[in-house]
Design a protein around this motif. Structure first.
Motif, PDB file in Angstrom:
ATOM      1  N   GLN A 101     -15.181  42.179 -18.864  1.00  0.00           N
ATOM      2  CA  GLN A 101     -16.466  41.834 -18.237  1.00  0.00           C
ATOM      3  C   GLN A 101     -16.483  40.370 -17.801  1.00  0.00           C
ATOM      4  O   GLN A 101     -16.916  40.047 -16.703  1.00  0.00           O
ATOM      5  N   ARG A 102     -15.997  39.503 -18.646  1.00  0.00           N
ATOM      6  CA  ARG A 102     -16.002  38.068 -18.321  1.00  0.00           C
ATOM      7  C   ARG A 102     -15.000  37.737 -17.212  1.00  0.00           C
ATOM      8  O   ARG A 102     -15.265  36.908 -16.351  1.00  0.00           O
ATOM      9  N   LEU A 103     -13.861  38.405 -17.211  1.00  0.00           N
ATOM     10  CA  LEU A 103     -12.882  38.183 -16.152  1.00  0.00           C
ATOM     11  C   LEU A 103     -13.421  38.637 -14.801  1.00  0.00           C
ATOM     12  O   LEU A 103     -13.201  37.981 -13.774  1.00  0.00           O
ATOM     13  N   SER A 104     -14.126  39.756 -14.803  1.00  0.00           N
ATOM     14  CA  SER A 104     -14.703  40.268 -13.559  1.00  0.00           C
ATOM     15  C   SER A 104     -15.735  39.306 -12.987  1.00  0.00           C
ATOM     16  O   SER A 104     -15.734  39.009 -11.791  1.00  0.00           O
ATOM     17  N   LEU A 105     -16.610  38.803 -13.830  1.00  0.00           N
ATOM     18  CA  LEU A 105     -17.624  37.857 -13.364  1.00  0.00           C
ATOM     19  C   LEU A 105     -16.985  36.550 -12.914  1.00  0.00           C
ATOM     20  O   LEU A 105     -17.399  35.955 -11.917  1.00  0.00           O
ATOM     21  N   LYS A 106     -15.976  36.121 -13.649  1.00  0.00           N
ATOM     22  CA  LYS A 106     -15.269  34.900 -13.280  1.00  0.00           C
ATOM     23  C   LYS A 106     -14.639  35.029 -11.899  1.00  0.00           C
ATOM     24  O   LYS A 106     -14.676  34.107 -11.076  1.00  0.00           O
ATOM     25  N   LYS A 107     -14.064  36.186 -11.606  1.00  0.00           N
ATOM     26  CA  LYS A 107     -13.434  36.428 -10.313  1.00  0.00           C
ATOM     27  C   LYS A 107     -14.455  36.355  -9.186  1.00  0.00           C
ATOM     28  O   LYS A 107     -14.195  35.771  -8.120  1.00  0.00           O
ATOM     29  N   GLN A 108     -15.628  36.913  -9.400  1.00  0.00           N
ATOM     30  CA  GLN A 108     -16.681  36.873  -8.383  1.00  0.00           C
ATOM     31  C   GLN A 108     -17.131  35.439  -8.115  1.00  0.00           C
ATOM     32  O   GLN A 108     -17.275  35.024  -6.958  1.00  0.00           O
ATOM     33  N   LEU A 109     -17.326  34.677  -9.170  1.00  0.00           N
ATOM     34  CA  LEU A 109     -17.769  33.291  -9.011  1.00  0.00           C
ATOM     35  C   LEU A 109     -16.691  32.439  -8.331  1.00  0.00           C
ATOM     36  O   LEU A 109     -16.994  31.588  -7.491  1.00  0.00           O
ATOM     37  N   ASP A 110     -15.425  32.681  -8.675  1.00  0.00           N
ATOM     38  CA  ASP A 110     -14.342  31.938  -8.045  1.00  0.00           C
ATOM     39  C   ASP A 110     -14.259  32.240  -6.556  1.00  0.00           C
ATOM     40  O   ASP A 110     -13.942  31.366  -5.746  1.00  0.00           O
ATOM     41  N   SER A 111     -14.547  33.488  -6.188  1.00  0.00           N
ATOM     42  CA  SER A 111     -14.516  33.862  -4.774  1.00  0.00           C
ATOM     43  C   SER A 111     -15.580  33.093  -3.989  1.00  0.00           C
ATOM     44  O   SER A 111     -15.328  32.594  -2.896  1.00  0.00           O
ATOM     45  N   ILE A 112     -16.766  32.978  -4.570  1.00  0.00           N
ATOM     46  CA  ILE A 112     -17.842  32.226  -3.924  1.00  0.00           C
ATOM     47  C   ILE A 112     -17.455  30.759  -3.801  1.00  0.00           C
ATOM     48  O   ILE A 112     -17.672  30.112  -2.768  1.00  0.00           O
ATOM     49  N   THR A 113     -16.847  30.219  -4.849  1.00  0.00           N
ATOM     50  CA  THR A 113     -16.426  28.817  -4.832  1.00  0.00           C
ATOM     51  C   THR A 113     -15.376  28.569  -3.772  1.00  0.00           C
ATOM     52  O   THR A 113     -15.405  27.558  -3.066  1.00  0.00           O
ATOM     53  N   ARG A 114     -14.421  29.509  -3.610  1.00  0.00           N
ATOM     54  CA  ARG A 114     -13.370  29.343  -2.608  1.00  0.00           C
ATOM     55  C   ARG A 114     -13.948  29.340  -1.204  1.00  0.00           C
ATOM     56  O   ARG A 114     -13.518  28.585  -0.333  1.00  0.00           O
ATOM     57  N   GLU A 115     -14.923  30.206  -0.964  1.00  0.00           N
ATOM     58  CA  GLU A 115     -15.552  30.231   0.355  1.00  0.00           C
ATOM     59  C   GLU A 115     -16.236  28.912   0.665  1.00  0.00           C
ATOM     60  O   GLU A 115     -16.130  28.372   1.766  1.00  0.00           O
ATOM     61  N   ALA A 116     -16.926  28.370  -0.332  1.00  0.00           N
ATOM     62  CA  ALA A 116     -17.587  27.073  -0.134  1.00  0.00           C
ATOM     63  C   ALA A 116     -16.557  25.971   0.083  1.00  0.00           C
ATOM     64  O   ALA A 116     -16.724  25.095   0.931  1.00  0.00           O
ATOM     65  N   ALA A 117     -15.451  26.035  -0.662  1.00  0.00           N
ATOM     66  CA  ALA A 117     -14.392  25.036  -0.506  1.00  0.00           C
ATOM     67  C   ALA A 117     -13.760  25.137   0.867  1.00  0.00           C
ATOM     68  O   ALA A 117     -13.423  24.134   1.490  1.00  0.00           O
ATOM     69  N   GLY A 118     -13.618  26.368   1.379  1.00  0.00           N
ATOM     70  CA  GLY A 118     -13.048  26.549   2.711  1.00  0.00           C
ATOM     71  C   GLY A 118     -13.884  25.886   3.776  1.00  0.00           C
ATOM     72  O   GLY A 118     -13.379  25.286   4.720  1.00  0.00           O
ATOM     73  N   LEU A 119     -15.215  25.944   3.633  1.00  0.00           N
ATOM     74  CA  LEU A 119     -16.086  25.282   4.599  1.00  0.00           C
ATOM     75  C   LEU A 119     -15.899  23.781   4.553  1.00  0.00           C
ATOM     76  O   LEU A 119     -15.942  23.106   5.576  1.00  0.00           O
ATOM     77  N   ARG A 120     -15.672  23.234   3.368  1.00  0.00           N
ATOM     78  CA  ARG A 120     -15.476  21.784   3.257  1.00  0.00           C
ATOM     79  C   ARG A 120     -14.149  21.367   3.893  1.00  0.00           C
ATOM     80  O   ARG A 120     -14.066  20.349   4.557  1.00  0.00           O
ATOM     81  N   VAL A 121     -13.109  22.204   3.704  1.00  0.00           N
ATOM     82  CA  VAL A 121     -11.805  21.857   4.247  1.00  0.00           C
ATOM     83  C   VAL A 121     -11.837  21.787   5.762  1.00  0.00           C
ATOM     84  O   VAL A 121     -11.151  21.017   6.398  1.00  0.00           O
ATOM     85  N   VAL A 122     -12.660  22.608   6.358  1.00  0.00           N
ATOM     86  CA  VAL A 122     -12.744  22.659   7.809  1.00  0.00           C
ATOM     87  C   VAL A 122     -13.587  21.522   8.360  1.00  0.00           C
ATOM     88  O   VAL A 122     -14.049  21.603   9.477  1.00  0.00           O
ATOM     89  N   HIS A 123     -13.820  20.524   7.635  1.00  0.00           N
ATOM     90  CA  HIS A 123     -14.568  19.315   7.997  1.00  0.00           C
ATOM     91  C   HIS A 123     -16.063  19.437   7.733  1.00  0.00           C
ATOM     92  O   HIS A 123     -16.809  18.544   8.080  1.00  0.00           O
TER      93      HIS A 123
END
Length: 637
Positions: A573-595
């Motif tokens: 259960q904790r791994l599943s939730l962690k994966k979802q939160l990491d996915s959201i974080t990566r998307e936000a990080a991708g926007l930052r990388v693109v300037h």
């Protein structure tokens, strides 16, 4: 003194003084001995059999003496180092650590997209018969690695994965349609620039659709696949799919008056417009290819244009172009392709670019390549040549004339396209004769994608480093003192349960591990969770689970107790939730990388005052404390 005793004394003195050995006596042969002044005389007085024994014993004592005086070391016994530089060949490198983690993630992301679209994988030999590869790559044929004659066959290392796939289809005539993907190494004797992903040995990831289908539907799906791959890699909004068709390009050349034998050479020159200004390309056409300057100027009117449907409509409105049969077919194909791409929601990344030519001879229809920041060189070759001598003298050094020298620091060389492909309807027929299997495909350059990904990560200055493995949870033992057993049995049993449930887990290979050493091992590999076993908790049927890396004031910093009976369910259960939160974080990080937003600084999540959600729920106090607060332990790490 008897003769025997005198002989014995003489033997002892001679051997001891000659070799500085400790006093030792050796048994004498029962044969009668005469009194002599040295051991040599004694040896000669012995019978033949005893002489051999005497000599063997002397040799043994000599070796023992040398060992005692100069004992051999491990260094003396080690093999001598080679007299050449130990390095990888030019244009190649070893991959390890975080770089391998990044590359494996790229592989898995691309493979997932390929399978989503029904791809099945094949594998072909790393080398092919030389005649299979000959005449397929135009001017780039000089980059093929030829092998020495082995058993009467002339072979070459494969230049790409497309020609071997066509040979495979020609050999397997029962296969008339297939969606195939292939991930493997290819080899090109190009001038390397390793840090820019320009290698002599590199991976390609190919996806091809072979078979007879209605026009432009497979071509459109290939472009949709390109979108899905780069969006999944977090590149959304940072790449462009340059698209053209050989039919339109050849039609423009024919209308402008290019002689038939010069169609492919002029096409190769036009393909360099992404690296050189039009003036340099025109000069190559006229001075090197022998094209009439007037014809070159006519070509220049068209090949510098870019757009989408608007450019297609401009071509359709030109009466002279519209009369050309090749142009008519090409424009009809693109009109249909744009329509299907709209259905696929994949048109927004496409740029209809008349400068795109693709130098490979086997393309017959739609061609495309993917570019992003860093693809083009920082400066053109002509700009670099025009720089004042004073400025050039301040550079690190002159540009090397060695065609094998690494050009990673050359500003006139960009990373180039990160993926490319197109339609090749006649390639299979080159091997099978009359049987034609139309094909269209895309090839992703893994090493170039890796170079850009790593550069973006460095520019982002992310605090989260790539993990060295995929372990989900690190099983630890908490305790200390002389009565602490280390809980090796319990740790092993818990790991076995987690492995049986498909959960990636590991523990420290120590019987009585110290807690700081266990946390250090988990942190070095970026393991997201720790499962801490304590004797008191185990007695109550509980263990403590803790998410790593939480802020000191976070309410779950110390972890929480969970039931040992429900261990697998609680962890998953904790791994599943962690994966979802990491996915959201990566998307936000991708926007930052693109300037981020133009002209504005983007505040990183680590600077935000908003609490970051975690994958665990509120809990009791816990195990990880600052180093000075951890319990004192007397056992060894």
């Amino acid at each position: 003194m008897s003769t025997l005793s005198l002989a014995s004394s003489s033997w002892t003195i001679a051997t001891r003084s000659a070799r500085r050995l400790p006093l030792r006596r050796f048994p004498l042969a029962p044969a009668p001995l005469l009194w002599t002044k040295n051991a040599q005389t004694i040896r000669e007085a012995l019978p033949q059999r005893q002489r051999r024994n005497f000599a063997n014993g002397a040799a043994l004592r000599r070796r023992q003496a040398q060992a005692e005086d100069c004992p051999a070391t491990a260094a003396d016994m080690a093999p001598k180092a080679p007299k050449f530089d130990i390095k990888t060949p030019k244009g190649t490198k070893d991959w390890d650590g975080a770089d391998m983690v990044i590359r494996e993630k790229i592989f898995s992301t691309i493979t997932e997209v390929f399978k989503r679209h029904g791809g099945t994988t094949i594998d072909t030999p790393v080398f092919e018969l030389k005649e299979i590869l000959a005449g397929k790559y135009g001017e780039d044929s000089k980059l093929i690695y030829d092998l020495a004659d082995q058993g009467g066959e002339l072979c070459s290392l494969r230049y790409d994965l497309t020609v071997p796939f066509a040979r495979y289809l020609a050999m397997n005539k029962d296969i008339t349609s297939i969606k195939r993907y292939h991930i493997a190494k290819v080899y090109r004797r190009d001038q390397p620039a390793v840090s820019k992903g320009r290698m002599r040995e590199f991976y390609q990831c190919d996806f091809d659709i072979a078979g007879v289908y209605d026009p432009m539907i497979p071509d459109a799906e290939i472009i949709r696949i390109i979108n899905e791959v780069f969006d999944s890699l977090g590149w959304k909004g940072t790449y462009t799919i340059k698209l053209n068709t050989r039919k339109i390009l050849d039609g423009i050349f024919q209308v402008c008056g290019v002689p038939e034998p010069l169609l492919r050479p002029i096409s190769s020159a036009v393909d360099k417009l992404d690296k050189m200004p039009w003036e340099d390309v025109r000069k190559e056409m006229v001075d090197e290819k022998g094209l009439d300057p007037v014809i070159a100027d006519k070509i220049g009117k068209w090949v510098v244009l870019k757009g989408q449907r608007d450019l297609l409509e401009k071509l359709q409105a030109d009466e002279e172009l519209s009369k050309n049969e090749s142009m008519k077919q090409g424009m009809a194909d693109l009109d249909q392709l744009f329509t299907i791409l709209e259905y696929f929601d994949a048109l927004h990344t496409v740029s209809f670019d008349l400068s795109l030519a693709r130098g490979l001879d086997y393309y017959t229809g739609v061609i495309y390549e993917v570019v992003t920041e860093g693809s083009a060189p920082a400066v053109s070759a002509s700009q670099a040549a025009a720089e004042p001598a004073a400025k050039s003298s301040k550079k690190k050094g002159p540009k090397s004339a060695d065609p094998d020298a690494d050009r990673s620091d050359d500003p006139t060389l960009g990373i180039g396209s990160v993926a490319a492909g197109g339609r090749y309807d006649n390639l299979v027929g080159m091997f099978s004769g009359k049987t034609q299997v139309p094909c269209v495909g895309i090839s992703f350059g893994i090493d170039r994608i890796f170079s850009i990904t790593k550069a973006r990560m460095a520019a982002q200055k992310a605090t989260v480093k790539p993990r060295k493995n995929d372990v989900d949870i690190f099983v630890m033992a908490f305790g200390g003192g002389k009565d602490f057993t280390g809980l090796l049995k319990e740790r092993s049993q818990v790991c076995a349960r987690l492995w049986n449930a498909g959960i990636k887990a590991e523990f420290l290979y120590k019987v009585k591990p110290k807690l700081p050493a266990q946390f250090k091992a988990a942190e070095q590999n970026g393991v997201p969770f720790a499962l801490i076993l304590g004797e008191d908790e185990l007695a109550r049927g509980e263990v403590r689970i803790k998410e790593m890396g939480l802020a000191a004031d976070h309410p779950l910093k110390e972890g929480e107790l969970i039931s040992l009976e429900d261990l697998e369910k609680e962890v998953q259960q904790r791994l599943s939730l962690k994966k979802q939160l990491d996915s959201i974080t990566r998307e936000a990080a991708g926007l930052r990388v693109v300037h981020g937003i133009k002209g504005e600084d983007v505040v990183s999540t680590s600077d935000s005052t908003t609490p970051v959600p975690t994958s665990t729920s509120p809990s009791a106090p816990a195990a990880e404390r600052p180093a000075e607060e951890k319990p004192t332990e007397t056992t060894s790490a």
